[in-house]
Write a protein that holds these residues in place. Structure first.
Motif, PDB file in Angstrom:
ATOM      1  N   ILE A  92       0.576  -0.938  -0.085  1.00 17.58           N
ATOM      2  CA  ILE A  92       0.529   0.254   0.113  1.00 17.58           C
ATOM      3  C   ILE A  92       1.131   1.169  -0.096  1.00 17.58           C
ATOM      4  O   ILE A  92       0.216   2.205  -0.325  1.00 17.58           O
ATOM      5  N   VAL A  93       1.984   0.919   0.215  1.00 18.85           N
ATOM      6  CA  VAL A  93       2.830   2.550   0.302  1.00 18.85           C
ATOM      7  C   VAL A  93       2.562   3.537  -0.768  1.00 18.85           C
ATOM      8  O   VAL A  93       2.756   2.854  -2.692  1.00 18.85           O
ATOM      9  N   VAL A  94       3.031   4.756  -1.633  1.00 18.60           N
ATOM     10  CA  VAL A  94       3.013   5.308  -2.561  1.00 18.60           C
ATOM     11  C   VAL A  94       3.973   5.371  -3.370  1.00 18.60           C
ATOM     12  O   VAL A  94       4.875   6.033  -2.587  1.00 18.60           O
ATOM     13  N   PRO A  95       3.823   4.861  -3.957  1.00 21.46           N
ATOM     14  CA  PRO A  95       5.745   5.104  -4.426  1.00 21.46           C
ATOM     15  C   PRO A  95       5.655   6.335  -4.844  1.00 21.46           C
ATOM     16  O   PRO A  95       5.002   7.127  -5.097  1.00 21.46           O
ATOM     17  N   GLU A  96       7.004   6.367  -4.704  1.00 17.39           N
ATOM     18  CA  GLU A  96       8.305   7.510  -4.334  1.00 17.39           C
ATOM     19  C   GLU A  96       7.889   8.294  -5.371  1.00 17.39           C
ATOM     20  O   GLU A  96       7.970   9.309  -6.087  1.00 17.39           O
ATOM     21  N   ARG A  97       8.179   7.467  -6.664  1.00 12.05           N
ATOM     22  CA  ARG A  97       7.639   8.442  -8.153  1.00 12.05           C
ATOM     23  C   ARG A  97       6.640   9.056  -8.656  1.00 12.05           C
ATOM     24  O   ARG A  97       6.504   9.780  -9.142  1.00 12.05           O
ATOM     25  N   THR A  98       5.507   8.790  -7.975  1.00 10.49           N
ATOM     26  CA  THR A  98       3.689   9.102  -8.635  1.00 10.49           C
ATOM     27  C   THR A  98       3.868  10.574  -7.179  1.00 10.49           C
ATOM     28  O   THR A  98       2.183  11.406  -7.250  1.00 10.49           O
ATOM     29  N   LEU A  99       4.907  10.685  -6.213  1.00 10.44           N
ATOM     30  CA  LEU A  99       4.632  11.842  -5.287  1.00 10.44           C
ATOM     31  C   LEU A  99       4.930  13.424  -5.804  1.00 10.44           C
ATOM     32  O   LEU A  99       5.263  13.909  -7.130  1.00 10.44           O
ATOM     33  N   LEU A 100       3.647  14.331  -5.671  1.00 18.44           N
ATOM     34  CA  LEU A 100       3.577  15.832  -6.285  1.00 18.44           C
ATOM     35  C   LEU A 100       4.547  16.007  -5.071  1.00 18.44           C
ATOM     36  O   LEU A 100       4.329  16.566  -3.811  1.00 18.44           O
ATOM     37  N   GLY A 101       4.622  17.587  -5.923  1.00 19.78           N
ATOM     38  CA  GLY A 101       5.263  19.115  -4.473  1.00 19.78           C
ATOM     39  C   GLY A 101       7.032  18.703  -4.903  1.00 19.78           C
ATOM     40  O   GLY A 101       7.747  17.530  -4.784  1.00 19.78           O
ATOM     41  N   ALA A 102       7.147  20.190  -4.717  1.00 22.80           N
ATOM     42  CA  ALA A 102       8.754  20.407  -4.972  1.00 22.80           C
ATOM     43  C   ALA A 102       9.198  20.285  -3.580  1.00 22.80           C
ATOM     44  O   ALA A 102      10.923  20.392  -3.743  1.00 22.80           O
ATOM     45  N   ASP A 103       8.504  19.941  -2.034  1.00 21.44           N
ATOM     46  CA  ASP A 103       9.031  19.350  -1.038  1.00 21.44           C
ATOM     47  C   ASP A 103      10.627  18.638  -1.362  1.00 21.44           C
ATOM     48  O   ASP A 103      10.128  17.126  -1.706  1.00 21.44           O
ATOM     49  N   GLN A 104      12.158  18.655  -0.341  1.00 25.17           N
ATOM     50  CA  GLN A 104      12.949  17.585  -1.091  1.00 25.17           C
ATOM     51  C   GLN A 104      13.188  16.473  -0.027  1.00 25.17           C
ATOM     52  O   GLN A 104      13.436  15.454  -0.412  1.00 25.17           O
ATOM     53  N   ARG A 105      11.777  16.304   1.037  1.00 19.24           N
ATOM     54  CA  ARG A 105      11.655  15.585   1.793  1.00 19.24           C
ATOM     55  C   ARG A 105      10.672  15.003   1.870  1.00 19.24           C
ATOM     56  O   ARG A 105      10.802  13.209   2.158  1.00 19.24           O
ATOM     57  N   HIS A 294      -8.245   0.419   8.210  1.00 19.48           N
ATOM     58  CA  HIS A 294      -7.205  -0.644   9.036  1.00 19.48           C
ATOM     59  C   HIS A 294      -7.546  -2.393   7.312  1.00 19.48           C
ATOM     60  O   HIS A 294      -7.089  -2.989   7.573  1.00 19.48           O
ATOM     61  N   GLU A 295      -8.645  -1.641   6.925  1.00 17.91           N
ATOM     62  CA  GLU A 295      -8.715  -2.615   5.609  1.00 17.91           C
ATOM     63  C   GLU A 295      -8.462  -2.004   4.465  1.00 17.91           C
ATOM     64  O   GLU A 295      -9.111  -0.846   4.080  1.00 17.91           O
ATOM     65  N   GLY A 296      -8.657  -2.760   2.724  1.00 15.54           N
ATOM     66  CA  GLY A 296      -8.599  -1.741   1.851  1.00 15.54           C
ATOM     67  C   GLY A 296      -7.814  -0.325   1.539  1.00 15.54           C
ATOM     68  O   GLY A 296      -8.720   0.357   1.316  1.00 15.54           O
ATOM     69  N   VAL A 297      -6.727  -0.118   1.852  1.00 15.89           N
ATOM     70  CA  VAL A 297      -6.079   0.846   1.595  1.00 15.89           C
ATOM     71  C   VAL A 297      -6.534   1.802  -0.159  1.00 15.89           C
ATOM     72  O   VAL A 297      -6.748   3.174  -0.340  1.00 15.89           O
ATOM     73  N   GLY A 298      -5.954   0.252  -0.468  1.00 16.02           N
ATOM     74  CA  GLY A 298      -6.102   0.467  -2.145  1.00 16.02           C
ATOM     75  C   GLY A 298      -4.807   0.988  -2.629  1.00 16.02           C
ATOM     76  O   GLY A 298      -3.345   1.763  -2.175  1.00 16.02           O
ATOM     77  N   GLY A 299      -5.064   1.774  -3.647  1.00 20.47           N
ATOM     78  CA  GLY A 299      -3.471   2.234  -4.768  1.00 20.47           C
ATOM     79  C   GLY A 299      -3.354   3.453  -5.287  1.00 20.47           C
ATOM     80  O   GLY A 299      -4.106   3.959  -4.515  1.00 20.47           O
ATOM     81  N   VAL A 300      -2.436   3.900  -5.539  1.00 16.08           N
ATOM     82  CA  VAL A 300      -2.641   4.975  -6.504  1.00 16.08           C
ATOM     83  C   VAL A 300      -3.544   5.828  -7.029  1.00 16.08           C
ATOM     84  O   VAL A 300      -4.312   6.471  -7.598  1.00 16.08           O
ATOM     85  N   ASP A 301      -4.152   4.649  -8.090  1.00 11.44           N
ATOM     86  CA  ASP A 301      -5.184   4.711  -8.486  1.00 11.44           C
ATOM     87  C   ASP A 301      -6.577   4.620  -8.804  1.00 11.44           C
ATOM     88  O   ASP A 301      -7.485   4.579  -9.830  1.00 11.44           O
ATOM     89  N   GLY A 302      -6.596   4.416  -7.227  1.00  8.61           N
ATOM     90  CA  GLY A 302      -8.055   3.688  -7.176  1.00  8.61           C
ATOM     91  C   GLY A 302      -8.179   3.419  -5.759  1.00  8.61           C
ATOM     92  O   GLY A 302      -7.265   2.964  -5.283  1.00  8.61           O
ATOM     93  N   GLY A 303      -9.109   2.957  -4.948  1.00 14.98           N
ATOM     94  CA  GLY A 303      -9.676   2.385  -3.590  1.00 14.98           C
ATOM     95  C   GLY A 303      -9.879   3.690  -2.659  1.00 14.98           C
ATOM     96  O   GLY A 303      -9.804   5.063  -2.779  1.00 14.98           O
ATOM     97  N   TRP A 304      -9.720   2.982  -1.622  1.00 16.30           N
ATOM     98  CA  TRP A 304     -10.403   3.914  -0.195  1.00 16.30           C
ATOM     99  C   TRP A 304      -9.426   5.235   0.166  1.00 16.30           C
ATOM    100  O   TRP A 304     -10.482   6.496   0.286  1.00 16.30           O
ATOM    101  N   MET A 305      -8.169   5.668   0.367  1.00 21.54           N
ATOM    102  CA  MET A 305      -7.312   6.035   0.107  1.00 21.54           C
ATOM    103  C   MET A 305      -7.272   7.161  -0.956  1.00 21.54           C
ATOM    104  O   MET A 305      -7.842   8.419  -0.605  1.00 21.54           O
ATOM    105  N   HIS A 306      -7.022   6.800  -2.209  1.00 21.65           N
ATOM    106  CA  HIS A 306      -7.817   7.992  -2.952  1.00 21.65           C
ATOM    107  C   HIS A 306      -8.436   8.575  -3.688  1.00 21.65           C
ATOM    108  O   HIS A 306      -8.097   9.607  -3.264  1.00 21.65           O
TER     109      HIS A 306
END
Length: 428
Positions: A92-105, A294-306
């Motif tokens: 369920i980790v959000v891939p680093e290559r998909t992250l938005l924004g220019a903050d270096q950290r 607690h379940e089903g967070v999903g991925g960056v393309d869809g799902g509960w968190m997205h």
């Protein structure tokens, strides 16, 4: 139209109790059909109110992400700490290559793309590793503690109520909850406050053909009553008078069609209408729940968190556009009772944790970056398997409130007793 999203079964009995507990602490007087005013039923002091507020004054919207939002999925670390996070959350980790924004950290979840222009313009920022002074993984206890913001006290007076109570001329419309007729714990106390599903509810029920005469009779009936009920009803009736122009024009003032369909649409459309009406409102409390993943967070393309973040972002983008020129005096700050565990569980979710992220948007925000000390995600830096806390959440709230309301800058001890605030730097 409901303003609450359908709630999934989360397997947390105390979360259900937390929802019900708010009714137990509600000390309010009916102000009309569906509207409530909390005034003088908690405590004995009567505050003589002066209506009208300060035209063009600043407004802070406190947006509660109830259920324990996962700050590590919303504002995601980059670099070595991302690698560590991925080892704990392989599915369920959000891939680093998909992250938005220019903050270096850090980077933002890609579902927040609708708010990226605000981030790039410096009016959207975040503070990470925030939390209560000590871990509390109970929804009920953590929500109450966060909204009381007075550790160790048994008094049922919330931090927003204490702030409004600093002004002896405060009016009920200075502190408003929309989307619910239940005042949050943060607004409970002796200072007046209003709550309603929508602005059209801030009215006395229809009194028939002789509305004016009967309304006058109500005013006369309660004018000399010195009881707590009489005090509350006078405040309620006076508030409906002050808000009458907005109520009468609610059908035109609430631009529901400008918002994406979903749980935030009506409540933010009504919040924008209230702020544009400029009736002296200083704080608005809004809930956006269903973060107990607690379940089903999903991925960056869809799902509960997205989907939850995408609606959040689109709704807030619409909100700031809907405010028009009033956006220059409005700040939004999010709070959530705790973050989530570093390690995912077997159901593709994350359990209750500790350190979290707060989001800040709008006027006065030092945006385009993530503020605060960062403890890191190495094993030695964790708090019992959780992201550790480095910024007391009250420090962030104090920074927001004292910057937007300079008149309270000498009252930190009254607003947040016992707080020795960190200099977070999240406001300009």
């Amino acid at each position: 139209m409901t303003t609450e999203s359908p709630t999934r079964a989360c397997g947390c009995p105390d979360f259900s109790r937390a929802r019900l507990s708010r009714r137990r602490f509600l000390g309010t007087t009916a102000a009309g059909a569906g509207a409530l005013v909390g005034a003088q039923l908690v405590g004995d002091a009567y505050l003589q109110v002066a209506y009208g507020g300060t035209p063009g004054g600043n407004v802070v919207v406190v947006l509660s992400l109830r259920g324990g939002a996962d700050g590590l999925s919303i504002v995601v670390p980059r670099g070595a700490d991302h690698d560590r996070l991925a080892s704990y959350r392989p599915n369920i980790v959000v891939p680093e290559r998909t992250l938005l924004g220019a903050d270096q950290r850090f980077g933002l979840h890609p579902a927040l793309g609708a708010l990226l222009p605000m981030w790039n313009a410096g009016s959207f920022g975040a503070v990470h590793a925030v939390g209560l002074p000590a871990p509390n993984r109970s929804h009920f206890e953590a929500m109450e503690e966060m909204e009381d913001a007075d550790p160790g006290s048994t008094a049922r007076v919330g931090w927003i109520n204490r702030m409004i109570g600093l002004d002896p001329a405060a009016a009920p419309q200075d502190a408003v909850t929309l989307g619910s007729t239940l005042l949050p714990t943060s607004m409970i106390g002796p200072a007046p406050a209003l709550s309603a599903y929508q602005v059209s509810d801030f009215a006395v029920p229809d009194l028939g053909a002789r509305q004016a005469v009967r309304r006058g009779s109500l005013d006369t009936m309660w004018q000399q009553d010195q009881s707590a009920l009489g005090d509350g009803l006078r405040l309620a009736l006076a508030s409906t008078t002050a808000l009458a122009p907005l109520v009468d024009d609610a059908a035109n003032a609430v631009h529901l069609g400008a918002y994406p369909e979903g749980p935030l649409a009506q409540v933010l459309a009504n919040t924008a209408a209230l702020i544009r009406a400029d009736v002296g409102t200083r704080v608005v409390a809004v809930d956006y729940g269903d973060w107990d993943m607690h379940e089903g967070v999903g991925g960056v393309d869809g799902g509960w968190m997205h989907d939850h973040l995408a609606h959040f972002a689109a709704a807030l983008k619409a909100f700031f556009a809907d405010l028009g020129p009033a956006a220059s005096r409005v700040t939004v700050v999010t709070i959530s009772e705790f973050g989530r565990r570093l390690e995912e569980n077997g159901d593709g979710g994350v359990d209750h944790g500790y350190g979290n992220a707060m989001l800040l948007l709008g006027a006065g925000v030092a945006g385009g970056k993530v503020h605060g000390a960062w403890p890191g995600l190495a094993d030695a830096d964790l708090e019992d398997g959780d992201l550790a806390m480095r910024q007391d959440y009250r420090s962030v709230l104090w920074e927001v409130m004292s910057h937007r309301f300079p008149a309270i800058s000498g009252s930190r001890a009254r607003l947040f007793p016992g707080l020795a605030p960190e200099d977070v730097g999240a406001m300009t």
